[in-house]
Enzyme design. Sequence first.
Site, mmCIF file in Angstrom:
data_model
loop_
_atom_site.group_PDB
_atom_site.id
_atom_site.type_symbol
_atom_site.label_atom_id
_atom_site.label_comp_id
_atom_site.label_asym_id
_atom_site.label_seq_id
_atom_site.Cartn_x
_atom_site.Cartn_y
_atom_site.Cartn_z
ATOM 1 C CG ASP A 41 -30.787 3.072 5.373
ATOM 2 O OD1 ASP A 41 -30.495 2.499 4.034
ATOM 3 O OD2 ASP A 41 -31.662 3.663 6.066
ATOM 4 C CB CYS B 139 -0.848 -0.265 0.969
ATOM 5 S SG CYS B 139 -1.750 -1.423 0.954
ATOM 6 C CG ASP C 207 -31.208 5.312 2.372
ATOM 7 O OD1 ASP C 207 -31.456 6.646 1.510
ATOM 8 O OD2 ASP C 207 -31.783 5.542 3.123
#
Length: 294
Positions: free
Chosen positions: A133, A52, A194
Site C-alpha cells: 500500500d 491558473c 490496494d
Amino acid sequence: MNLYEETYRLTKQIPKGMVSTYGEIAKALGDIIASRAVGRMLNENPYEDVPCYRVIYSDGGVGGYAHGIEKKVEMLKRDGIEIINKKIDLKKYLFKDFKTSYPLKKLREEQEKLKEKLTLEDNFDLKTIAGMDVSYGKYAYGAYIEFDGSRIIKKKVVKAEIEFPYIPTYFAFRELPILQKLIKGEKPSIAMIDGNGLLHPRFFGLASHFGVLNELPTIGIAKKLLIGNIKQNDIFIGNKKVGRKINKIYVSPGNKISVATACKITKNYMKYTIPEPIRQAHILANEERRKNEG
DNA sequence: GCGACAG
DNA sequence: ATCTTGTCGC
C-alpha cells in the site's frame, strides 16, 4: 510521465483575453475524467508564469483560486474578460485549441497493450503472500509486508516523489512507480494490492498492471466500487464477471489467478474488514508518512 | 439538485 | 488519500 508538468504546459497556452475550463484541459490531457485532477494540480501549481486564473468552470462560473477568488476576478478583468452575473460567456472567451500529445490517451493504449499478457489461470504454489500500500503526503510512502501463513516475515518501506495525481481509471500510473521500488528483490507467491484488477473499464486496473509487469500473481482489493453491477455479490461489467463483493470489499483478480481463487485466499485473511496483508501494509505506510512529515 | 467518481 | 480550483448524468 509527470502529469503535473504536462498540465502546467497546457495552461500556459491559454492566451491573455481568453479562458479555458478544467474539463477542456482534461480533454487536452486525453480524458475528461481528469477534470477534477486538473483542479487539484492547478491548486498546487508552483510556477508564477502559469496563469491558473484563466481556468474556470464548464458552466462559465469563475471557480476557485488558491490566492482568493477576488484576486482571480481582478486578474481576469485586467485581461479584458467581462464577468456578468458572476458568469463568463464561454462562447465568447473559450480557448480550447491546445497543442497537445494527449498523454492520457497514450497511457490507455499502454493498458490495452499490456492487457494482452494478462492471464486469469491459477498457476502458483501458495507459500508467502505480500500486502502492499502507499500513503501520500508531500511525498509518497510505500509499504511492503510479507506473510508466511499468519506470520509476518518481512517489512519494508520506500519513499518517492509524487509525479501523477489520482485520476479514476489511471490509478496505476500514480502508484506503480512506488510499487515497483517495493517489489525489487522480493519474490512473494502472490501480492495483494490496494485497488482493482479486472474490475476496471479497460479490464486492467493497478493489480493487473502490477501483476503483468512483474509476472506475478496478484489480487486487487478495493473499498469502493469503481464500475459494474452486483448480482448476488458477483460483480459484472456487462455480462463479464470481474470480481466479487466479500463483506464490504470488492475483490478482483489481478494476474495469474481466477476470481474464485482470489476470493478464497482473500477470505482466509479476513480478520477485520480489510484483509490482513493490505491492512498491515496500510498501517505501516501511514506510520512512515507520519514519522517523516509529522 | 444530488450522487458518483479504485486511492 | 487528503483537503477541498470538476463534470456529467440522473
